[in-house]
Design an enzyme around this catalytic site. Structure first.
Site, PDB file in Angstrom:
ATOM      1  N   LYS A 297       0.833  -1.192   0.000  1.00 44.76           N
ATOM      2  CA  LYS A 297       0.000   0.000   0.000  1.00 44.76           C
ATOM      3  C   LYS A 297       0.876   1.254   0.000  1.00 44.76           C
ATOM      4  O   LYS A 297       1.537   1.558   0.989  1.00 44.76           O
ATOM      5  CB  LYS A 297      -0.949  -0.007   1.197  1.00 44.76           C
TER       6      LYS A 297
ATOM      7  N   LYS B  96     -13.071  -7.003  -8.475  1.00 43.76           N
ATOM      8  CA  LYS B  96     -13.748  -7.023  -7.177  1.00 43.76           C
ATOM      9  C   LYS B  96     -15.217  -7.365  -7.382  1.00 43.76           C
ATOM     10  O   LYS B  96     -15.959  -6.615  -8.025  1.00 43.76           O
ATOM     11  CB  LYS B  96     -13.591  -5.678  -6.474  1.00 43.76           C
TER      12      LYS B  96
END
Length: 367
Positions: free
Chosen positions: A165, A265
């Site tokens: 991240k 997703k």
């Protein structure tokens, strides 16, 4: 078969690490997930789960799932849950947009279809195409040395794919990427995921600074056009996620050669019906996929496992075992990670049994 009732429960999912942080200072400490049950007149009940990543990640939020279900549920009572096309058309007529709201209802109907057919969902989604699914581990945004140390720990647990991240200060992100790549083996996969957090200028600096490293660049900027500009400035393999919101956007990105990999997703695109369509578009075009969701627990992980298991291994870049990030089990029979891999179970439907006795009274109840 007809739908006779729809219920939903709100459930908190605390994190083992205490906090999950990503770009622009965003973080979540306790995830708010919604478990949905679709009941039928033949005694078959389908289950699903939807868990947005907070309210500042996508145009989605946890209470929105439940509000949207209240809008849609009356339109589904009396319909055949095994007619997935009619179910999705009814949802689209009842509520324009809000794909994430429709996802758990769509998935619960797939669960019913699998149970009625006596088949696991991976069979209905195309059949088993691999024996086990390679998982990635998301590394929450922290100081470079802390992230590198966490990668080393998770690598010892069997992971070989890591999603770092980034999307913060460009100089610190460059240090994060270098520190983490340096402790990995050449065969390990590192993805630098900015989660839309860089400006185009920042992204240009980062991709130039890591041009000598084996690293994937993921979703650098907020818009498709900005990200496509960055794609054209780097030879690093490129991943798009947040801006690939459905089949139409995927078709545009494929035509533009905008990426090498997408993050698919399931809840973002509206459930398994549309996710399967997009999966097949990617396979036909030779595009790799990370098959996952925004977040979730055991039931979300089961849905991921079935779609991933029915995807040929050469196109399944990775998948996610979200239930290993949390401290609470919410269903029996869910997939569990073994040495960086998982698989889907062979029981009909999703193959999981929600622990409803521990959920309390439902927040939503339509009949």
């Amino acid at each position: 078969m007809k739908i006779t009732g729809i219920k939903a429960w709100q459930i908190d999912l605390p994190l083992k690490e205490g906090r999950y942080s990503w770009s622009n200072g965003n973080f979540v400490e306790i995830f708010d997930t919604t478990v949905v049950a679709v009941e039928t007149d033949e005694g078959v009940t389908g289950y699903a789960e939807c868990c947005p990543l907070g309210s500042a990640y996508l145009p989605a939020y946890a209470r929105g799932v439940r509000s949207g279900i209240r809008e849609i549920a009356p339109a589904l009572i009396g319909l055949d849950p095994t007619n997935l096309g009619a179910i999705n058309r009814a949802m689209d007529s009842a509520l324009r947009g809000h794909a994430y709201v429709k996802a758990p209802l769509d998935i619960a109907c797939w669960d019913i279809l699998g149970k009625a057919a006596g088949q696991p969902l991976y069979t209905l989604l195309g059949g088993a195409a691999q024996e086990q699914i390679a998982l990635y581990r998301a590394i929450s945004q922290e100081a470079p040395e802390v992230m590198a140390r966490k990668i080393a720990g998770y690598r010892a647990e069997g992971y070989t794919k890591f999603q770092l991240k980034v999307g913060g200060d460009a100089d610190e992100d460059i240090a994060r990427i270098r520190a983490c790549r340096n402790i990995l083996e050449p065969s390990d996969v590192l993805v630098a995921d900015a989660n839309t957090g860089w400006t185009r200028a920042e992204a240009a600096r980062v991709v130039a600074a890591v041009a000598d490293l084996d690293v994937y660049i993921e979703q650098p900027c907020p818009t498709y056009e900005e990200s496509l500009s960055v794609r054209r400035r780097t030879a690093r393999p490129f991943v798009l996620d947040e801006v690939i919101e459905g089949p139409q956007m995927l078709a545009r990105a494929l035509a533009d050669d905008a990426m090498d990999v997408i993050n698919l997703k399931i809840s973002k695109v509206g459930g398994l019906t549309k996710a399967r369509l997009m999966r097949d578009m990617c396979v036909a075009s030779g595009t790799l996929m990370t098959i996952e969701d925004t977040w979730g627990g055991d039931i979300v992980t089961a849905a991921i496992a079935h779609l991933a298991l029915s995807t040929p291994a050469e196109f399944c870049f990775s998948a996610t075992d979200f239930n290993s990030y949390g401290t609470r089990d919410i269903a029996d029979g869910a997939p569990k990670r073994v040495d960086g891999f998982m698989t889907a179970c062979d029981r009909p439907g999703l193959g999981v049994t929600p622990m409803i006795d521990g959920f309390g009274d439902p927040d939503i109840c339509f009949s």
